[in-house]
Scaffold this active site. Structure first.
Site, PDB file in Angstrom:
ATOM      1  N   LYS A  93       0.833  -1.259   0.064  1.00 27.78           N
ATOM      2  CA  LYS A  93       0.113   0.141  -0.107  1.00 27.78           C
ATOM      3  C   LYS A  93       1.014   1.145  -0.114  1.00 27.78           C
ATOM      4  O   LYS A  93       0.769   2.260  -0.677  1.00 27.78           O
ATOM      5  CB  LYS A  93      -0.903  -0.017   1.173  1.00 27.78           C
ATOM      6  CG  LYS A  93      -2.036  -0.905   0.874  1.00 27.78           C
ATOM      7  CD  LYS A  93      -2.893  -1.258   2.294  1.00 27.78           C
ATOM      8  CE  LYS A  93      -3.936  -2.367   2.170  1.00 27.78           C
ATOM      9  NZ  LYS A  93      -4.593  -2.679   3.189  1.00 27.78           N
ATOM     10  N   ASP A 130     -10.551   3.946   4.329  1.00 26.42           N
ATOM     11  CA  ASP A 130     -11.104   2.525   4.089  1.00 26.42           C
ATOM     12  C   ASP A 130     -12.669   2.604   3.985  1.00 26.42           C
ATOM     13  O   ASP A 130     -13.375   1.477   3.813  1.00 26.42           O
ATOM     14  CB  ASP A 130     -10.579   1.639   5.367  1.00 26.42           C
ATOM     15  CG  ASP A 130      -9.695   0.519   5.079  1.00 26.42           C
ATOM     16  OD1 ASP A 130      -9.518   0.276   3.886  1.00 26.42           O
ATOM     17  OD2 ASP A 130      -8.869   0.149   6.105  1.00 26.42           O
ATOM     18  N   GLN A 177      -4.376  -1.234   9.518  1.00 24.97           N
ATOM     19  CA  GLN A 177      -4.367  -2.616   9.034  1.00 24.97           C
ATOM     20  C   GLN A 177      -4.959  -3.580  10.014  1.00 24.97           C
ATOM     21  O   GLN A 177      -4.583  -3.507  11.163  1.00 24.97           O
ATOM     22  CB  GLN A 177      -2.925  -3.040   8.323  1.00 24.97           C
ATOM     23  CG  GLN A 177      -2.857  -4.337   7.846  1.00 24.97           C
ATOM     24  CD  GLN A 177      -3.472  -4.202   6.581  1.00 24.97           C
ATOM     25  OE1 GLN A 177      -3.357  -3.526   5.775  1.00 24.97           O
ATOM     26  NE2 GLN A 177      -4.078  -5.539   5.982  1.00 24.97           N
TER      27      GLN A 177
END
Ligand code: NDP
Length: 291
Positions: A54, A121, A98
């Site tokens: 990422k 997200d 994460q």
């Protein structure tokens, strides 16, 4: 008949190209790069690979990507303090924590602490609520990737029967909301659904987000249906020098004979998830600079 393969790999390259252009324009207008900060707690090897990818993908698109690696025994309070600092920093547009977090840390408490304006997200209850209210702001990345694949497949969603198997907050529910917003007639199936094969057979569009290897059989698919396989499952069958192989939630070899179009695993939805994370970072940066 053999289905058209919907390549997420190629499509993700196109999306990343769009992001590079959007980033360049943002930099011209504001004199700074959008910033994405990724928080990794602990030493799960898969999470390390995902977060590094990422960070790398962000930097390749001109986004300032930064990885914060924290020890597995960090306290919840210390993690919340870092989130608070990132929320307050002006050069941070997107914050991604994460998952999974270590068991001692309450994930909900941490995810809820991320500013909704920086929640790239799209997991924060404020963003989930806005999506459900038909006013999407930051939408989860994998569902956005699914919709882009349906666009590639040129599906007319208006009035189509869409079946989503899986009801997680990360994939199932938000993709169902997006399909509803696109005027599909949406059914959400899950582990308690009765006669799942029949429910799936009614689908013009079938989205599988279950986490059970090759659960959806070819005989569950309506001829000509468009099938998006979100599942990523490692099967340890001794293949690939003992590393095993990745399969989706759909039995691909059977489904390809029945479906009109289908995504492969790997190389389907997966690459789009990161591409849409980058897109969301630019969207968050634009909103923040406009307010
Ligand atoms: P979750 O485990 O959070 O949710 C799985 C869902 O599937 C649940 O709603 C569950 O139902 C349902 N389910 C489980 N077993 C069955 C069954 N036998 N029949 C019908 N429904 C069932 O998973 P996620 O949504 O997070 O992920 C789903 C899959 O997608 C995983 O393989 C994951 O690795 C993959 N994934 C891929 C991404 C990508 O980028 N391509 C991103 C995110 C996930 P119930 O609610 O009743 O328990």
């Amino acid at each position: 008949m053999s289905a058209t393969i919907l390549s997420g790999k190629l499509l993700a390259e196109i999306v990343r190209g769009e992001v590079r252009d959007e980033v360049a324009q943002f930099r011209r207008e504001t004199g700074r790069a959008p910033g994405l900060d990724v928080v990794l707690v602990g030493d799960d090897p898969a999470s390390h690979v995902y977060t590094r990818n990422k960070e790398k993908a962000a930097n390749e698109c001109g986004i300032r990507g930064e990885l914060h690696t924290l020890p597995a025994d960090i306290s919840e309070e210390a993690l919340l303090k870092l989130i608070g600092e990132l929320n307050a920093r002006d050069d941070v547009d997107g914050i991604l924590v994460q998952l999974p977090l270590p068991k001692a840390i309450r994930s909900d408490r941490v995810l809820d602490a991320v500013s909704p304006a920086k929640d790239v997200d799209g997991f924060h209850p404020v963003n989930a609520g806005l999506l459900a209210s038909g006013r999407p702001r930051l939408v989860p990345c994998t569902p956005l990737g699914c919709m882009r694949l349906l666009e590639l497949a040129k599906v007319d969603l208006k009035g189509a029967n869409a079946v989503v198997v899986g009801r997680s907050n990360i994939v199932g529910k938000p993709v169902a909301q997006l399909l509803l917003a696109a005027n599909a007639t949406v059914t959400i199936a899950h582990s308690r659904t009765r006669d799942l094969p029949s429910v799936c057979r009614a689908a013009d569009v079938l989205i599988a987000a279950v986490g059970v290897p090759e659960m959806v059989r070819g005989s569950w698919i309506k001829p000509g249906a468009v099938v998006i396989d979100v599942g990523i499952n490692r099967v340890d069958d001794g293949s690939n020098g003992g590393k095993g192989r990745l399969v989706g939630d759909v039995a691909f070899a059977e489904a390809i004979e029945v479906a009109g179009a289908i995504t492969p695993v790997p190389g389907g939805v997966g690459p789009l998830t990161i591409a849409y994370l980058l897109k969301n970072t630019v969207i968050a940066a634009r909103w923040r600079s406009a307010t």
